[in-house]
Scaffold this active site. Structure first.
Site, PDB file in Angstrom:
ATOM      1  CG  HIS A  37      -1.849  -1.059   1.401  1.00  9.39           C
ATOM      2  ND1 HIS A  37      -1.748  -2.031   2.350  1.00  9.39           N
ATOM      3  CD2 HIS A  37      -2.987  -1.321   0.704  1.00  9.39           C
ATOM      4  CE1 HIS A  37      -2.768  -2.869   2.250  1.00  9.39           C
ATOM      5  NE2 HIS A  37      -3.534  -2.462   1.260  1.00  9.39           N
ATOM      6  CD  GLN A  61     -13.642  -5.712  -1.365  1.00  7.72           C
ATOM      7  OE1 GLN A  61     -13.950  -4.547  -1.584  1.00  7.72           O
ATOM      8  NE2 GLN A  61     -12.424  -6.174  -1.589  1.00  7.72           N
ATOM      9  N   GLY A 147      -2.692  -2.130  -6.752  1.00 14.42           N
ATOM     10  CA  GLY A 147      -1.526  -3.022  -6.813  1.00 14.42           C
ATOM     11  C   GLY A 147      -1.721  -4.117  -7.849  1.00 14.42           C
ATOM     12  CG  ASP A 150      -5.419  -7.485  -5.042  1.00 11.47           C
ATOM     13  OD1 ASP A 150      -5.768  -8.583  -4.616  1.00 11.47           O
ATOM     14  OD2 ASP A 150      -4.865  -6.632  -4.317  1.00 11.47           O
TER      15      ASP A 150
HETATM   16  O1  PAF Z   1      -7.802  -3.983  -2.963  1.00 10.83           O
HETATM   17  C1  PAF Z   1      -8.487  -3.662  -1.973  1.00 10.83           C
HETATM   18  O2  PAF Z   1      -7.974  -3.457  -0.882  1.00 10.83           O
HETATM   19  C2  PAF Z   1      -9.991  -3.541  -2.123  1.00 10.83           C
HETATM   20  O3  PAF Z   1     -10.492  -4.486  -2.987  1.00 10.83           O
HETATM   21  C3  PAF Z   1     -10.454  -2.119  -2.514  1.00 10.83           C
HETATM   22  C4  PAF Z   1      -9.938  -1.741  -3.896  1.00 10.83           C
HETATM   23  C5  PAF Z   1      -9.975  -1.118  -1.492  1.00 10.83           C
HETATM   24  C6  PAF Z   1     -11.981  -2.070  -2.563  1.00 10.83           C
HETATM   25  O4  PAF Z   1     -12.546  -2.360  -1.330  1.00 10.83           O
END
Ligand code: PAF
Length: 279
Positions: A37, A61, A147, A150
């Site tokens: 991050h 999600q 990133g 993912d």
């Molecule tokens: O990659 C993540 O941490 C999450 O999928 C995101 C993009 C913040 C959406 O909740």
């Protein structure tokens, strides 16, 4: 640095920044920040006048049997890390603000959301696309940073931004790894000591794929087989999928070509980890 909890306040700030022609770089996160991050924050810092980081563990999600409850939430530590990186705003909304009781709208990126991780996590990318759309509408970023770890998420968001003509430039940054090759992930904190050691099979199997490709191997089936056998050597590892796909359409390929995405998801004990490599 200012922590903004109210959605309306954040939107008002973003509008004012835009009126003053100040560029906004946005890093969406679910917190539990790590070097991955922070590399996105660094890049956003270099390319924008203002940096906004959102911290929101998005329940939409996560599937019913997934790790929402145990997802790490070290908010104070996250704040300190952002402070050090000279983040301007942390957007930290409440669940009710993001999803009031009468919330009914979702964003669905068809096809791309149903393959790879989407197969074992139905609804996951719908949740991601929906929350990212909301965050874009609140933060009004000029640039948003994701990133490469993912990879499917990045492809889904790039497609969504293009299809819905969203006025944001999506930047996908390289995966940051631990010394032994394990891709950084907030979920790595769930790993028990032996599992942490075993988790290196993901990046090892990708290195194996790279070696085979460099050595002239083109057959996707052969490469996948070799990767699967390598992972099977670790008792705690259970392969969810290994796939070699077109990097844009995510359709499987038979022969590896430049730009192909080699992606995998493996359960190490109870923790599902993903990683990938672009040929
Ligand atoms: O990659 C993540 O941490 C999450 O999928 C995101 C993009 C913040 C959406 O909740």
């Amino acid at each position: 640095m200012r922590v903004v909890r109210s959605l309306q306040a954040m939107q008002k700030i973003s509008r004012q920044l835009r009126q003053r022609h100040q560029s906004i770089g946005f890093v969406p996160t679910m917190g539990a920040l790590h070097e991955g991050h922070l590399s996105l924050v660094d890049r956003a810092r270099r390319e924008n006048r203002i940096v906004v980081v959102s911290i929101f563990v998005n329940p939409r999600q996560f599937g019913l049997r997934e790790d929402l409850a145990r997802y790490p939430r070290p908010f104070r530590k996250d704040l300190q890390l952002c402070e050090k990186k000279k983040v301007d705003f942390i957007f930290y909304p409440t669940l009710r603000q993001m999803y009031p009781e009468d919330f009914h709208t979702h964003v669905e990126v068809e096809d791309l959301s149903e393959v790879l991780c989407g197969k074992s996590r139905p609804g996951h990318f719908r949740g991601v696309a929906t929350v990212v759309t909301k965050l874009f509408n609140i933060i009004l970023p000029h640039r948003a940073y994701f990133g490469r770890k993912d990879a499917q998420q990045a492809v889904v968001i790039q497609r969504m931004v293009k299809d819905l003509n969203m006025a944001v430039s999506v930047k996908v940054m390289p995966t940051v790894r631990e010394k032994d090759g394990l891709a950084m992930s907030s979920r790595n904190t769930h790993l028990k000591p032996q599992e942490r050691k075993d988790a290196v099979v993901l990046s090892e199997s990708l290195s194996l794929a790279r070696k085979l490709i460099t050595g002239g191997e083109k057959s996707a089936a052969t490469i996948i087989d070799r990767m699967r056998n390598h992972i099977a050597k670790k008792p705690s590892a259970k392969t969810d999928y290994i796939a070699i796909v077109n990097g844009k359409t995510l359709e499987p390929v038979k022969k590896v070509c430049a730009g192909c995405l080699i992606a995998l998801a493996v359960r190490i004990g109870k923790t599902r980890l993903i990683d990938n490599y672009i040929a």
